[in-house]
Design an enzyme around this catalytic site. Structure first.
Site, PDB file in Angstrom:
ATOM      1  N   GLU A 159      89.692  49.639  23.757  1.00 49.32           N
ATOM      2  CA  GLU A 159      90.798  50.372  24.385  1.00 49.32           C
ATOM      3  C   GLU A 159      92.179  49.917  23.886  1.00 49.32           C
ATOM      4  OE1 GLU A 159      90.223  50.397  28.631  1.00 49.32           O
ATOM      5  OE2 GLU A 159      88.412  51.622  28.466  1.00 49.32           O
ATOM      6  N   GLU A 276      81.658  53.171  26.934  1.00 46.94           N
ATOM      7  CA  GLU A 276      81.751  52.879  28.365  1.00 46.94           C
ATOM      8  C   GLU A 276      81.870  54.206  29.096  1.00 46.94           C
ATOM      9  OE1 GLU A 276      84.908  50.329  29.643  1.00 46.94           O
ATOM     10  OE2 GLU A 276      84.632  48.905  27.983  1.00 46.94           O
TER      11      GLU A 276
END
Length: 509
Positions: A159, A276
């Site tokens: 991220e 995820e």
């Protein structure tokens, strides 16, 4: 109205739903209770890969600088890496390697994330970072074999579009990180898989520039990765969080986003991995523990494989320490690792998926019908949910199907039904009814384990002209698995159930 399930398959059920699962930080796997829980999950579900943070963080101890004869040098140590990967392979699961975070002695700054202080700044020496990546990947190849490690996807960072995970969320700096890292991986072996950019939801504008960058500079990339969540801003309470949720269809829309944004680019045909996904990214959100959550995610597991090559549940373990050591009994994952593997409804949803067949016969908004090679039919069904919390769903949800079941001439089917919901297979509800004990006593833990088991029923149903009329009534937030098998009657001619209590033999007409 009864829906007729076709006899011919409409497609195949992919294993995208169990290609990978998340585990929090890498070194948690050094703990015995973590390994025991993973062993249980592998027995019941059987994931292919496992992904976690912090492989290169200080807690794993790979990057070890030292001084000798006035010169600064670096020693790469893989003691913990080997222990974790050995444990994974012993359990039949392989790493989905995430390269990060930055070792503090190599970092250009002191910004960290999580209580265990994963450093999220760029390296102060790009050449030393490349050396670290090469050494790590080369060690894995040397220890586990090239053919094995070629099957482990290697993802660059986590991220980077968020300032919490990459200093300043600097896209250009991430592109440089990706370039240096990908080349270092390929220098070990060109057949290794490397990819990114592992962005969070709401950052799809990173995808086209990423594709342009790697194309213009001829940077290797073998897959594209993204994360998917549907939760709103955190509403904090002591030791917990509440969040609004978007409908589960939003997760499927997020799964589809990378290919939409990469259409027309050189990366358009690459595999897409959702490394995820979940409703909430917060481990302290109690929604993960509920029957609602299993029913909420059921259509995602049933349909997500049509959109991506994998989608990885974050995380399997309640030993999930992003917000510190867990303070609640139920905490974020499939089961209660620290309390003897008490399962949750979402765990059972995955275990139900593992018992489905390969052939897809029918899909609906509330069901998935599959068939095994031996002719058995498995039906996954789920009740509707309301994500607003304001519109109560019906207490009962009916589903009527006409299901094909061979072989020709079969007249009876054996039905085995396994269900979880508000009243069955719901340890969280049982814990609440106990008064939410903070440290349950052994007797209470035994009761919770019992309460966590699905409700199971069975019966015989008639088969008429090769079909079974299947009528299901699901309770609120129920997820159910129905397995239908044709019956071959082997009852001996002398068997008489009416004589179980010693009554005289009945006269034959």
């Amino acid at each position: 109205m009864r829906s007729t399930v076709p006899d011919r398959p409409t497609g195949r059920l992919t294993d995208a739903w169990r290609h990978c699962v998340g585990t929090g930080r890498f070194e948690l796997a050094l703990r015995r209770d973590h390994q025991d829980s993973l062993a249980l999950i592998q027995r019941d579900i059987g994931f292919r890969h496992i992904r976690g943070h912090g492989l290169l963080s200080d807690g794993v101890g790979v990057h070890r600088p030292y001084e000798h004869r006035g010169a600064r040098r670096v020693h790469h140590t893989f003691t913990y890496v080997d222990q974790v990967v050995d444990a994974y392979l012993d359990l039949g699961i392989r790493p989905f390697v995430e390269l990060g975070f930055m070792p503090s002695d190599l970092a250009s700054g002191d910004q960290t994330v999580f209580w265990w202080r994963g450093n999220v700044t760029p390296p102060r020496s790009w050449s030393q970072w490349a050396d670290l990546v090469r050494a790590t990947v080369a060690h894995l190849v040397d220890r586990y074999g090239l053919d094995e490690v070629r099957g482990w996807p290697i993802e660059v960072w986590n991220e980077p579009n968020l300032t919490a995970f990459w200093q300043g969320a600097d896209r250009d700096a991430y592109h440089r990180l990706y370039e240096v890292t990908a080349h270092a991986v390929k220098e070990v072996d060109a057949g290794l898989q490397v990819g990114g950019p592992a962005i969070s939801p709401g950052a799809d504008e990173w995808l086209a520039p990423f594709a342009e960058f790697v194309t213009d500079r001829d940077v290797p990339v073998d897959f594209v990765s993204r994360h998917a969540y549907t939760s709103g801003p955190a509403q904090h309470v002591p030791f917990g969080t509440h969040q609004t949720l978007a409908p589960a269809t939003e997760l499927l829309a997020q799964f589809a986003a990378p290919r939409r944004h990469l259409a027309g680019t050189a990366l358009a045909q690459l595999p897409v991995h959702i490394t995820e996904f979940n409703s909430s990214y917060r481990p302290d959100n109690p929604v993960h523990d509920t029957a609602f959550h299993a029913a909420y995610l059921a259509p995602v597991l049933a349909g997500g494989g049509d959109l991506v090559d994998s989608f990885s549940y974050w995380t399997f373990s309640d030993m999930f320490e992003e917000q510190g050591v867990p303070t609640a009994l139920f905490h974020g994952g499939f089961g209660l690792l620290t309390h003897r593997q008490i399962k949750k409804p979402t765990y059972h949803l995955y275990a139900f998926m593992a018992r489905l067949g390969d052939e897809v016969l029918a899909r609906g908004p509330d069901h998935l019908v599959t068939r095994h090679p031996d002719g058995r039919v498995a039906v996954l069904a789920w009740a509707p949910v309301d994500v607003t919390g304001r519109d109560p769903v019906p207490e009962r949800h009916a589903l009527a199907l006409s299901v094909p079941l061979g072989p020709p001439g079969a007249t009876s089917a054996f039905l085995l039904r396994s269900s979880v919901g508000e009243e069955a297979g719901n340890a969280h509800a049982a814990w609440a009814q106990m008064g939410r004990p903070r440290s349950p006593r052994p007797r209470q833990l035994d009761a919770l384990r019992e309460a966590a088991e699905p409700a199971r029923t069975h019966c015989a149903l008639p088969v008429a002209t090769g079909r079974v009329a299947l009528d299901l009534t699901l309770t609120r937030h129920e997820v159910t698995l129905v397995e239908l098998s044709p019956v071959r009657d082997e009852t001996p001619p002398w068997w008489d159930d009416t004589r179980l209590l010693g009554l005289p033999e009945r006269e034959q007409p």
